[in-house]
Write a protein that holds these residues in place. Structure first.
Motif, PDB file in Angstrom:
ATOM      1  N   ILE A  20       0.866  -1.169   0.000  1.00  0.00           N
ATOM      2  CA  ILE A  20       0.000   0.000   0.000  1.00  0.00           C
ATOM      3  C   ILE A  20       0.904   1.220   0.000  1.00  0.00           C
ATOM      4  N   TRP A  21       0.727   2.070  -0.996  1.00  0.00           N
ATOM      5  CA  TRP A  21       1.509   3.286  -1.164  1.00  0.00           C
ATOM      6  C   TRP A  21       0.660   4.434  -0.643  1.00  0.00           C
ATOM      7  N   ILE A  22       1.082   5.058   0.456  1.00  0.00           N
ATOM      8  CA  ILE A  22       0.267   6.051   1.152  1.00  0.00           C
ATOM      9  C   ILE A  22       0.873   7.438   1.027  1.00  0.00           C
ATOM     10  N   SER A  23       0.001   8.436   0.803  1.00  0.00           N
ATOM     11  CA  SER A  23       0.414   9.836   0.788  1.00  0.00           C
ATOM     12  C   SER A  23      -0.184  10.544   1.989  1.00  0.00           C
ATOM     13  N   THR A  24       0.677  11.249   2.710  1.00  0.00           N
ATOM     14  CA  THR A  24       0.256  12.075   3.830  1.00  0.00           C
ATOM     15  C   THR A  24       1.156  13.301   3.866  1.00  0.00           C
ATOM     16  N   VAL A  25       0.734  14.347   4.530  1.00  0.00           N
ATOM     17  CA  VAL A  25       1.593  15.526   4.620  1.00  0.00           C
ATOM     18  C   VAL A  25       2.756  15.203   5.552  1.00  0.00           C
ATOM     19  N   PRO A  26       3.931  15.754   5.290  1.00  0.00           N
ATOM     20  CA  PRO A  26       5.117  15.405   6.079  1.00  0.00           C
ATOM     21  C   PRO A  26       4.950  15.559   7.590  1.00  0.00           C
TER      22      PRO A  26
ATOM     23  N   LEU B 104       4.836   6.812   2.192  1.00  0.00           N
ATOM     24  CA  LEU B 104       4.897   5.612   3.032  1.00  0.00           C
ATOM     25  C   LEU B 104       4.615   4.394   2.169  1.00  0.00           C
ATOM     26  N   MET B 105       5.366   3.322   2.400  1.00  0.00           N
ATOM     27  CA  MET B 105       5.115   2.040   1.754  1.00  0.00           C
ATOM     28  C   MET B 105       4.806   1.042   2.855  1.00  0.00           C
ATOM     29  N   VAL B 106       3.676   0.385   2.739  1.00  0.00           N
ATOM     30  CA  VAL B 106       3.214  -0.553   3.758  1.00  0.00           C
ATOM     31  C   VAL B 106       3.014  -1.915   3.103  1.00  0.00           C
ATOM     32  N   VAL B 107       3.541  -2.963   3.721  1.00  0.00           N
ATOM     33  CA  VAL B 107       3.307  -4.322   3.247  1.00  0.00           C
ATOM     34  C   VAL B 107       2.325  -4.968   4.204  1.00  0.00           C
ATOM     35  N   VAL B 108       1.221  -5.467   3.657  1.00  0.00           N
ATOM     36  CA  VAL B 108       0.225  -6.168   4.466  1.00  0.00           C
ATOM     37  C   VAL B 108       0.112  -7.612   4.014  1.00  0.00           C
ATOM     38  N   ILE B 109      -0.186  -8.484   4.969  1.00  0.00           N
ATOM     39  CA  ILE B 109      -0.377  -9.902   4.686  1.00  0.00           C
ATOM     40  C   ILE B 109      -1.778 -10.255   5.159  1.00  0.00           C
ATOM     41  N   CYS B 110      -2.600 -10.727   4.215  1.00  0.00           N
ATOM     42  CA  CYS B 110      -4.005 -11.030   4.506  1.00  0.00           C
ATOM     43  C   CYS B 110      -4.339 -12.452   4.085  1.00  0.00           C
ATOM     44  N   ARG B 111      -5.423 -12.956   4.637  1.00  0.00           N
ATOM     45  CA  ARG B 111      -5.846 -14.322   4.287  1.00  0.00           C
ATOM     46  C   ARG B 111      -6.346 -14.420   2.843  1.00  0.00           C
TER      47      ARG B 111
ATOM     48  N   TYR C 234      -9.596  -4.805   5.702  1.00  0.00           N
ATOM     49  CA  TYR C 234      -8.485  -4.023   6.256  1.00  0.00           C
ATOM     50  C   TYR C 234      -8.525  -2.593   5.710  1.00  0.00           C
ATOM     51  N   LEU C 235      -8.665  -2.455   4.397  1.00  0.00           N
ATOM     52  CA  LEU C 235      -8.678  -1.128   3.778  1.00  0.00           C
ATOM     53  C   LEU C 235      -9.899  -0.317   4.204  1.00  0.00           C
ATOM     54  N   ALA C 236     -11.071  -0.956   4.202  1.00  0.00           N
ATOM     55  CA  ALA C 236     -12.325  -0.239   4.459  1.00  0.00           C
ATOM     56  C   ALA C 236     -12.556   0.075   5.937  1.00  0.00           C
TER      57      ALA C 236
ATOM     58  N   ALA D  28      -4.241   9.954   0.393  1.00  0.00           N
ATOM     59  CA  ALA D  28      -4.554   9.045  -0.715  1.00  0.00           C
ATOM     60  C   ALA D  28      -3.727   7.780  -0.541  1.00  0.00           C
ATOM     61  N   TYR D  29      -4.160   6.709  -1.208  1.00  0.00           N
ATOM     62  CA  TYR D  29      -3.350   5.493  -1.223  1.00  0.00           C
ATOM     63  C   TYR D  29      -3.629   4.701  -2.493  1.00  0.00           C
ATOM     64  N   ASP D  30      -2.637   3.902  -2.889  1.00  0.00           N
ATOM     65  CA  ASP D  30      -2.751   2.953  -3.993  1.00  0.00           C
ATOM     66  C   ASP D  30      -2.368   1.586  -3.459  1.00  0.00           C
ATOM     67  N   VAL D  31      -2.958   0.543  -4.024  1.00  0.00           N
ATOM     68  CA  VAL D  31      -2.679  -0.813  -3.579  1.00  0.00           C
ATOM     69  C   VAL D  31      -2.124  -1.616  -4.749  1.00  0.00           C
ATOM     70  N   SER D  32      -1.040  -2.333  -4.495  1.00  0.00           N
ATOM     71  CA  SER D  32      -0.463  -3.269  -5.465  1.00  0.00           C
ATOM     72  C   SER D  32      -0.496  -4.653  -4.839  1.00  0.00           C
TER      73      SER D  32
END
Length: 101
Positions: A14-20, A48-55, A63-65, A76-80
């Protein structure tokens, strides 16, 4: 042990954008989530780059919602979603201690 052996079949970044000024607090909140394997501050369009592990996909959606949506100051965020593991480096552990390969 690979998460897949425990039934966690979906891995996503998950690629996250937030103000510094909120970067540290957002990262700290997300790091406490049980689905999160890694959080890193990065450069580029997202900070921010976040790695999540889900079933499965349903678990990722919840998790996202629910959990990620409750974190303040995410702009904002994008998911790969990882489609296939090609290589993974890890540490070897024996009797609770790191060992050489």
């Amino acid at each position: 042990m690979l998460p897949e052996r425990l039934g966690f079949l979906l891995n996503a970044m998950i690629w996250i954008s937030t103000v510094p000024r909120h970067l540290a607090s957002v990262a700290e909140q997300i790091a406490r989530h049980p689905e999160v394997a890694s959080v890193a501050a990065v450069s580029g369009p997202a900070n921010l780059m976040v790695v999540v592990i889900c079933r499965d996909a349903g678990h990722l959606y919840r998790y996202l919602a629910e959990r990620l949506a409750a974190v303040d100051h995410i702009q904002a965020y994008d998911v790969s979603v990882r489609s296939k593991r090609l290589k993974q480096v890890g540490s070897l552990v024996s009797r609770g201690r790191l060992i050489r390969a």
